[in-house]
Design a protein around this motif. Sequence first.
Motif, PDB file in Angstrom:
ATOM      1  N   PHE A 187       8.889  27.982  10.995  1.00 28.33           N
ATOM      2  CA  PHE A 187       8.882  29.087  11.718  1.00 28.33           C
ATOM      3  C   PHE A 187       7.851  29.223  12.901  1.00 28.33           C
ATOM      4  CE2 PHE A 187       7.871  33.862  11.997  1.00 28.33           C
ATOM      5  CZ  PHE A 187       9.079  34.201  12.264  1.00 28.33           C
ATOM      6  N   LYS A 188       6.633  28.783  12.489  1.00 30.62           N
ATOM      7  CA  LYS A 188       5.574  28.841  13.395  1.00 30.62           C
ATOM      8  C   LYS A 188       5.835  28.040  14.518  1.00 30.62           C
ATOM      9  CE  LYS A 188       1.711  29.318  10.077  1.00 30.62           C
ATOM     10  NZ  LYS A 188       0.608  28.773   9.498  1.00 30.62           N
ATOM     11  N   ASP A 189       6.419  26.543  14.264  1.00 33.67           N
ATOM     12  CA  ASP A 189       6.781  25.811  15.343  1.00 33.67           C
ATOM     13  C   ASP A 189       8.002  26.615  16.339  1.00 33.67           C
ATOM     14  OD1 ASP A 189       4.971  24.042  14.549  1.00 33.67           O
ATOM     15  OD2 ASP A 189       6.705  22.938  13.654  1.00 33.67           O
ATOM     16  N   GLY A 190       8.728  27.032  15.764  1.00 31.64           N
ATOM     17  CA  GLY A 190       9.832  27.936  16.575  1.00 31.64           C
ATOM     18  C   GLY A 190       9.353  29.035  17.277  1.00 31.64           C
ATOM     19  N   CYS A 191       8.174  29.720  16.933  1.00 31.47           N
ATOM     20  CA  CYS A 191       7.673  30.636  17.657  1.00 31.47           C
ATOM     21  C   CYS A 191       7.050  30.271  18.831  1.00 31.47           C
ATOM     22  CB  CYS A 191       6.632  31.445  16.891  1.00 31.47           C
ATOM     23  SG  CYS A 191       7.324  32.487  15.657  1.00 31.47           S
ATOM     24  N   GLU A 192       6.526  29.004  18.568  1.00 30.78           N
ATOM     25  CA  GLU A 192       5.626  28.328  19.932  1.00 30.78           C
ATOM     26  C   GLU A 192       6.782  27.905  20.663  1.00 30.78           C
ATOM     27  OE1 GLU A 192       2.352  27.471  22.114  1.00 30.78           O
ATOM     28  OE2 GLU A 192       2.608  28.503  20.060  1.00 30.78           O
ATOM     29  N   ILE A 193       7.967  27.393  20.553  1.00 31.20           N
ATOM     30  CA  ILE A 193       8.886  27.133  21.371  1.00 31.20           C
ATOM     31  C   ILE A 193       9.530  28.344  21.914  1.00 31.20           C
ATOM     32  CG2 ILE A 193      11.469  26.153  21.526  1.00 31.20           C
ATOM     33  CD1 ILE A 193      10.674  24.232  18.930  1.00 31.20           C
TER      34      ILE A 193
END
Length: 133
Positions: free
Chosen positions: A64-70
């Motif tokens: 989820f954190k990685d997706g938010c960064e994307i």
Amino acid sequence: MKNILIPTDFSIRSLGYVHSVVAHHPNESVNIIFMHAMTMPDSLFDLITYTRNSRHVDLITADFKDGCEIIRNKYASSVNRLKVEFFHGNTRAAFRNFCLAQNIDLIVLPADNDFHAPAGRSYNPAKLISTSK
């Protein structure tokens, strides 16, 4: 600038709604607030030792954190701010106060209603949101 609330269970699926939000507001900068709903503790000891974000931050998955960064990188010109907020409570009055505190202009309520609670006190806020004004 609009503040848009999206309920989340910290799954990648909930990140997909950002695209439709950006598409509906093409020439406007938006703030996205991912809200995770949790009930208040019911034991006196848990209530006394309860802090707002103490153990809840661990619920946010790495995916989820990685997706938010994307999303931050992909929609840098459209999304001004992207944050996660925990809503503690289960009444319409508490939800109204949460929305007022966050200056919410629009709520995106997923139609599929596919919610998987990541914690014991997490719950699907769809019914609460649909009955609120």
